[in-house]
Design a protein around this motif. Sequence first.
Motif, PDB file in Angstrom:
ATOM      1  N   UNK A  46       0.897  -1.182   0.471  1.00 19.45           N
ATOM      2  CA  UNK A  46      -0.079  -0.248   0.140  1.00 19.45           C
ATOM      3  C   UNK A  46       1.185   0.997   0.433  1.00 19.45           C
ATOM      4  N   UNK A  47       0.307   1.859  -0.910  1.00 21.55           N
ATOM      5  CA  UNK A  47       1.875   3.504  -0.754  1.00 21.55           C
ATOM      6  C   UNK A  47       1.375   4.027   0.310  1.00 21.55           C
ATOM      7  N   UNK A  48       2.323   4.975   0.395  1.00 22.49           N
ATOM      8  CA  UNK A  48       2.134   6.239   1.747  1.00 22.49           C
ATOM      9  C   UNK A  48       0.925   7.044   1.411  1.00 22.49           C
ATOM     10  N   UNK A  49       0.364   7.540   2.199  1.00 20.50           N
ATOM     11  CA  UNK A  49      -0.585   9.057   1.591  1.00 20.50           C
ATOM     12  C   UNK A  49       0.172   9.908   1.210  1.00 20.50           C
ATOM     13  N   UNK A  50      -0.513  10.599  -0.144  1.00 17.45           N
ATOM     14  CA  UNK A  50       0.331  12.042  -0.852  1.00 17.45           C
ATOM     15  C   UNK A  50       0.809  12.690   0.105  1.00 17.45           C
ATOM     16  N   UNK A  51       0.063  12.951   0.931  1.00 17.31           N
ATOM     17  CA  UNK A  51       0.975  14.282   2.683  1.00 17.31           C
ATOM     18  C   UNK A  51       1.911  13.502   2.544  1.00 17.31           C
ATOM     19  N   UNK A  52       1.858  12.498   3.419  1.00 18.16           N
ATOM     20  CA  UNK A  52       3.029  11.539   3.767  1.00 18.16           C
ATOM     21  C   UNK A  52       4.452  11.761   2.970  1.00 18.16           C
ATOM     22  N   UNK A  53       4.172  11.605   1.455  1.00 22.19           N
ATOM     23  CA  UNK A  53       5.063  11.693   0.436  1.00 22.19           C
ATOM     24  C   UNK A  53       5.082  12.879  -0.079  1.00 22.19           C
ATOM     25  N   UNK A  54       4.853  13.957   0.324  1.00 20.80           N
ATOM     26  CA  UNK A  54       4.708  15.536   0.319  1.00 20.80           C
ATOM     27  C   UNK A  54       5.990  15.600   1.256  1.00 20.80           C
ATOM     28  N   UNK A  55       5.857  15.393   2.269  1.00 26.38           N
ATOM     29  CA  UNK A  55       6.609  16.382   4.020  1.00 26.38           C
ATOM     30  C   UNK A  55       7.150  15.085   3.557  1.00 26.38           C
ATOM     31  N   UNK A  56       8.048  13.965   3.123  1.00 22.61           N
ATOM     32  CA  UNK A  56       9.094  13.187   3.216  1.00 22.61           C
ATOM     33  C   UNK A  56       9.839  13.834   2.116  1.00 22.61           C
ATOM     34  N   UNK A  57       9.744  14.877   1.074  1.00 21.59           N
ATOM     35  CA  UNK A  57      10.604  14.869   0.175  1.00 21.59           C
ATOM     36  C   UNK A  57      10.856  16.150   0.488  1.00 21.59           C
ATOM     37  N   UNK A  58       9.754  17.486   1.345  1.00 24.06           N
ATOM     38  CA  UNK A  58       9.903  18.348   1.536  1.00 24.06           C
ATOM     39  C   UNK A  58      11.275  17.756   2.969  1.00 24.06           C
ATOM     40  N   UNK A  59      11.583  16.833   3.641  1.00 18.64           N
ATOM     41  CA  UNK A  59      12.195  16.806   4.309  1.00 18.64           C
ATOM     42  C   UNK A  59      13.424  16.459   4.587  1.00 18.64           C
ATOM     43  N   UNK A  60      13.846  16.330   3.007  1.00 19.76           N
ATOM     44  CA  UNK A  60      14.857  15.284   2.211  1.00 19.76           C
ATOM     45  C   UNK A  60      15.333  16.909   1.811  1.00 19.76           C
ATOM     46  N   UNK A  61      15.019  17.234   1.407  1.00 24.28           N
ATOM     47  CA  UNK A  61      15.702  19.501   0.635  1.00 24.28           C
ATOM     48  C   UNK A  61      16.278  20.363   2.145  1.00 24.28           C
ATOM     49  N   UNK A  62      15.325  20.146   3.136  1.00 24.78           N
ATOM     50  CA  UNK A  62      15.571  20.732   4.387  1.00 24.78           C
ATOM     51  C   UNK A  62      17.000  19.793   4.574  1.00 24.78           C
ATOM     52  N   UNK A  63      16.706  18.308   4.741  1.00 23.02           N
ATOM     53  CA  UNK A  63      17.915  17.912   5.405  1.00 23.02           C
ATOM     54  C   UNK A  63      19.150  18.556   3.847  1.00 23.02           C
ATOM     55  N   UNK A  64      19.025  18.172   3.381  1.00 22.44           N
ATOM     56  CA  UNK A  64      20.394  18.128   2.487  1.00 22.44           C
ATOM     57  C   UNK A  64      21.010  20.100   2.571  1.00 22.44           C
ATOM     58  N   UNK A  65      19.811  21.029   3.000  1.00 26.15           N
ATOM     59  CA  UNK A  65      20.299  22.112   2.922  1.00 26.15           C
ATOM     60  C   UNK A  65      20.372  22.688   4.220  1.00 26.15           C
ATOM     61  N   UNK A  66      20.342  22.367   4.951  1.00 30.80           N
ATOM     62  CA  UNK A  66      21.071  22.151   6.381  1.00 30.80           C
ATOM     63  C   UNK A  66      22.345  21.329   6.456  1.00 30.80           C
ATOM     64  N   UNK A  67      22.774  20.304   5.672  1.00 24.96           N
ATOM     65  CA  UNK A  67      23.430  19.962   5.381  1.00 24.96           C
ATOM     66  C   UNK A  67      24.829  21.037   4.092  1.00 24.96           C
ATOM     67  N   UNK A  68      24.374  21.194   3.825  1.00 26.76           N
ATOM     68  CA  UNK A  68      24.983  22.441   2.920  1.00 26.76           C
ATOM     69  C   UNK A  68      25.455  24.029   4.474  1.00 26.76           C
ATOM     70  N   UNK A  69      24.527  24.238   4.914  1.00 29.01           N
ATOM     71  CA  UNK A  69      24.999  24.849   5.842  1.00 29.01           C
ATOM     72  C   UNK A  69      26.242  24.754   6.970  1.00 29.01           C
ATOM     73  N   UNK A  70      25.783  23.196   7.438  1.00 29.12           N
ATOM     74  CA  UNK A  70      27.339  22.538   8.342  1.00 29.12           C
ATOM     75  C   UNK A  70      28.276  22.398   7.398  1.00 29.12           C
ATOM     76  N   UNK A  71      28.271  22.319   6.337  1.00 26.47           N
ATOM     77  CA  UNK A  71      29.810  22.342   5.325  1.00 26.47           C
ATOM     78  C   UNK A  71      30.236  23.745   5.538  1.00 26.47           C
TER      79      UNK A  71
END
Length: 114
Positions: free
Chosen positions: A1-26
């Motif tokens: 069963x696929x996850x709800x679309x809102x959860x997929x969107x939130x996970x994609x946004x979280x991934x982008x936030x994590x990448x941006x955070x990694x750039x800020x740290x480095x």
Amino acid sequence: MPPPPMVELLLKLLNMVQMAGLLLVVLGRNVFTLVGMAQAPRWYSTVEKNGVQIAIFVYLLLPQILSKYLITGAFEIELDGITIYSKLKTGRLPQYADLMEPLVSAGLQAAVKA
């Protein structure tokens, strides 16, 4: 069963936030000069002061919270598009007979070792 679309969107946004955070740290404050800003925005000083707490939330807690919505408990076995067994319908994992009867009726044969 696929996850709800809102959860997929939130996970994609979280991934982008994590990448941006990694750039800020480095790169630190240099990331802002790379994008053409003369100085870092005011909110960045808060990030610098509370970096550990923000990192714990973004990299450890938030993914755990969102992953709870990905786990559906689904265990389904399909053969040629026909559902042979569904844990969602029965509420339990299959037993031997639960699988063998539908598979044999579908034409599959069990290998017998002598």
